[in-house]
Design a protein around this motif. Structure first.
Motif, mmCIF file in Angstrom:
data_model
loop_
_atom_site.group_PDB
_atom_site.id
_atom_site.type_symbol
_atom_site.label_atom_id
_atom_site.label_comp_id
_atom_site.label_asym_id
_atom_site.label_seq_id
_atom_site.Cartn_x
_atom_site.Cartn_y
_atom_site.Cartn_z
ATOM 1 N N CYS A 122 -4.414 -0.137 0.763
ATOM 2 C CA CYS A 122 -5.093 -1.154 1.553
ATOM 3 C C CYS A 122 -6.444 -0.561 1.987
ATOM 4 O O CYS A 122 -6.652 0.647 1.904
ATOM 5 N N CYS A 151 -6.247 2.339 4.571
ATOM 6 C CA CYS A 151 -5.685 3.603 4.089
ATOM 7 C C CYS A 151 -6.599 4.280 3.068
ATOM 8 O O CYS A 151 -6.689 5.501 3.042
ATOM 9 N N CYS A 192 0.639 3.187 3.821
ATOM 10 C CA CYS A 192 1.238 2.641 5.041
ATOM 11 C C CYS A 192 2.468 1.798 4.729
ATOM 12 O O CYS A 192 3.275 1.535 5.612
ATOM 13 N N CYS A 231 0.853 -1.193 0.000
ATOM 14 C CA CYS A 231 0.000 0.000 0.000
ATOM 15 C C CYS A 231 0.891 1.247 0.000
ATOM 16 O O CYS A 231 1.816 1.340 0.788
HETATM 17 ZN ZN LIG Z 1 -2.268 0.965 3.885
#
Ligand SMILES: [Zn+2]
Length: 221
Positions: free
Chosen positions: A44, A47, A13, A10
């Protein structure tokens, strides 16, 4: 299940893998003028939700300053909040966004020129106006840098720029995919486009810096 996630980290993050994609419409008012836009987000699930909330927050703070924006913004805010609640894992949507941007899945076949089209189109569209001269100049530079550059193909990617993630996000995804030489070629292309109108605007400089940082460009020799 192998199909359940896309094997890229991602971009927000850096931990979970890509699971979700979302498009968020927004409106910005400037006293009397206004513009509608939309933003593509991949990451993700957690996020993507967070980014949608942040964007919705931005809309509510600066989306009010013209009569038209005043009317449409409340709807977009409600849409933003509802959309946030609806973010779920959707590997098919993530794959679609990656393939629109010319990014193969790990082990897939990488086309440097396709990535050049995507980053350039996403950069040209970053200020929300697409100037035909800017696109034509970018194509002229492209044919000098990439031997397989196809102007018609590039114009197609520019016309569909709303399918592309933001340049900063694209650059993060590309950091693990491109070789150092590939990064140099793509970044050189962007730098040449941004410098082509003689004055490198402050926003262009900042965008290029973010792209260089996110794609982990090696320091210039
Ligand atoms: Zn993420």
């Amino acid at each position: 299940m192998a199909d359940d996630h896309v094997a890229y980290p991602c971009p927000y993050c850096g931990e979970a893998s890509l699971e979700a994609a979302a498009t968020l419409p927004y409106v910005r008012g400037y006293v009397l003028a206004f513009h509608f836009g939309s933003k593509k987000i991949v990451g993700c699930t957690k996020c993507v939700r967070l980014q949608l909330l942040k964007e919705t927050g931005i809309s509510s703070a600066i989306g009010w300053f013209s009569p038209t924006a005043l009317v449409s913004n409340p709807f977009l805010l409600v849409y933003g909040l509802a959309r946030t609640a609806l973010v779920t894992r959707n590997p098919a949507a993530v794959r679609k966004q990656l393939s629109d941007a010319g990014i193969p899945e790990p082990q897939g076949e990488l086309s440097l020129v396709r990535i050049g089209y995507s980053l350039a189109a996403s950069m040209i569209a970053a200020d929300s106006r697409i100037e035909p001269e800017e696109v034509a100049t970018a194509a002229e530079i492209g044919v000098q840098i990439f031997k397989d550059f196809d102007k018609a193909e590039f114009n197609k990617v520019v016309a569909n720029h709303q399918n592309l993630p933001e340049p900063a996000e694209l650059a993060t995804l590309l950091s693990g995919v491109l070789t150092d030489d590939g990064k140099d070629a793509v970044y050189g292309f962007l730098l040449a486009i941004a410098s082509s109108d003689d004055d490198l605007a402050k926003e262009e400089r900042e965008l290029l810096d973010v792209v260089a940082e996110n794609m982990k460009l090696r320091p210039a020799a």
